[in-house]
Design an enzyme around this catalytic site. Sequence first.
Site, mmCIF file in Angstrom:
data_model
loop_
_atom_site.group_PDB
_atom_site.id
_atom_site.type_symbol
_atom_site.label_atom_id
_atom_site.label_comp_id
_atom_site.label_asym_id
_atom_site.label_seq_id
_atom_site.Cartn_x
_atom_site.Cartn_y
_atom_site.Cartn_z
ATOM 1 N N VAL A 50 0.700 -1.165 0.115
ATOM 2 C CA VAL A 50 0.140 -0.054 0.114
ATOM 3 C C VAL A 50 0.979 1.275 0.134
ATOM 4 O O VAL A 50 2.042 1.190 0.368
ATOM 5 C CB VAL A 50 -0.881 -0.115 1.297
ATOM 6 C CG1 VAL A 50 -1.881 -1.173 1.124
ATOM 7 C CG2 VAL A 50 -0.004 0.010 2.576
ATOM 8 N N TYR A 101 -15.330 -12.686 21.403
ATOM 9 C CA TYR A 101 -14.506 -11.417 21.379
ATOM 10 C C TYR A 101 -13.801 -10.971 22.411
ATOM 11 O O TYR A 101 -12.490 -10.932 22.562
ATOM 12 C CB TYR A 101 -15.055 -10.368 20.459
ATOM 13 C CG TYR A 101 -14.124 -9.255 20.053
ATOM 14 C CD1 TYR A 101 -13.117 -9.445 19.242
ATOM 15 C CD2 TYR A 101 -14.556 -7.897 20.542
ATOM 16 C CE1 TYR A 101 -12.342 -8.077 19.129
ATOM 17 C CE2 TYR A 101 -13.426 -6.939 20.527
ATOM 18 C CZ TYR A 101 -12.714 -7.014 19.699
ATOM 19 O OH TYR A 101 -11.766 -5.969 19.377
ATOM 20 N N LYS A 149 -9.867 -11.392 24.075
ATOM 21 C CA LYS A 149 -9.098 -10.064 24.233
ATOM 22 C C LYS A 149 -8.566 -10.279 25.691
ATOM 23 O O LYS A 149 -7.336 -10.172 25.943
ATOM 24 C CB LYS A 149 -9.895 -9.022 24.083
ATOM 25 C CG LYS A 149 -9.937 -8.534 22.845
ATOM 26 C CD LYS A 149 -8.648 -8.023 22.020
ATOM 27 C CE LYS A 149 -8.943 -7.379 20.699
ATOM 28 N NZ LYS A 149 -7.626 -6.910 20.269
ATOM 29 N N ALA A 193 -3.748 -5.074 15.035
ATOM 30 C CA ALA A 193 -4.440 -6.100 14.368
ATOM 31 C C ALA A 193 -5.202 -7.088 15.190
ATOM 32 O O ALA A 193 -4.694 -7.617 16.239
ATOM 33 C CB ALA A 193 -3.385 -7.095 13.544
ATOM 34 N N ALA A 194 -6.460 -7.761 14.427
ATOM 35 C CA ALA A 194 -7.131 -8.580 15.675
ATOM 36 C C ALA A 194 -8.029 -9.315 14.540
ATOM 37 O O ALA A 194 -8.565 -8.807 13.470
ATOM 38 C CB ALA A 194 -8.012 -7.797 16.512
ATOM 39 N N ARG A 195 -8.898 -10.217 15.018
ATOM 40 C CA ARG A 195 -9.971 -10.700 14.431
ATOM 41 C C ARG A 195 -11.388 -9.937 15.319
ATOM 42 O O ARG A 195 -11.411 -10.123 16.405
ATOM 43 C CB ARG A 195 -10.250 -12.318 14.660
ATOM 44 C CG ARG A 195 -11.629 -12.596 14.168
ATOM 45 C CD ARG A 195 -11.984 -14.177 14.011
ATOM 46 N NE ARG A 195 -12.795 -14.786 13.045
ATOM 47 C CZ ARG A 195 -14.166 -14.815 13.520
ATOM 48 N NH1 ARG A 195 -14.399 -14.639 14.656
ATOM 49 N NH2 ARG A 195 -14.833 -15.531 12.561
#
Length: 325
Positions: A46, A151, A155, A80-82
């Site tokens: 990018v 989620y 975490k 960054a994460a789901r």
Amino acid sequence: MSDPGVRSDVRRWLVTGATGFVGKAVVARLAFEDSCIPVAGCRRDVSLPGNAELAVTPSLGPDADWSGALQGVETVVHTAARVHVMDEDAADPLAEYRRANVEGTLALARQAAQAGVRRFVFVSSIKVNGEQTATGSAFSAADAPAPVDPYGVSKAEAEAGLFALGRETGMEIVVVRPPLVYGPGVGGNFARMMQWVARGVPLPLGAVDNRRSLVGLDNLVDLLVTCLEHPAAANRVFLAGDGEDLSTTDLLHRVAAAMGRRARLVPVPPVLLRAGARAVGRGEMARRLLDSLQVDISHTRETLGWEPPVSVDEGLRRAVVSLVG
């Protein structure tokens, strides 16, 4: 052997998830600093602003190799994460969240410690504290974790694993738990809400007397940048927020004001809204609109000497400009 292409006279800070909502804003904030080079961790090539450098990074998972991205890096900001998935279709959602957010995060952190990274700043979630607060109460950094959904559980487990790794290796761990983040480029339900207001859609939310904490993107980025170097940030948890809690009704009025218009709100009793939402399978959405979720950022303010630099109204104005021009 060190990479001959890596300068040794400047600090290098790796930002994972650098094309995401928060990660992209962190890179943009750091890209014109003279004192550091932000290394933008992206899964594809990018264009980047200022002096930012690109590091093509793997998908977040237990077997990912981060060695190239970590070369010469002093600090990691892990965004960054789901992320929270509204219409989850995985057979085992918790397993998917754990693979990315727990195993993937800890794999990165172990490699970071081995590479000599001094500090690891982890963007977690207020969902580690729970889903709602009682009237007149607020989550604090000292609360025991009480996550409810997969989620939030992932975490919380990642946080615990990071602090254990920090004690083992000496790498400093900083955890930041934001509530809902809004700002330029926001998506999801917040963007849809702004679009409804912009189109003048009548909304049955004129009688909601809850209190919710939010955090503007610029405020969250400012807090993360503060946590990169502040000596008092090491090995602590910080809650993020704007320092002003709003009812859903007030939020809609202020979004409309940022657009230079009036919100069209119908005062429907919340008990009827809850019943109607349950009847059509939207109970979770109703809870987010009607329940309270307040965050006490006094620990963040006192420990770091930090204040949110952008007001709620200015933050909403910036978000609105990015949506409607």
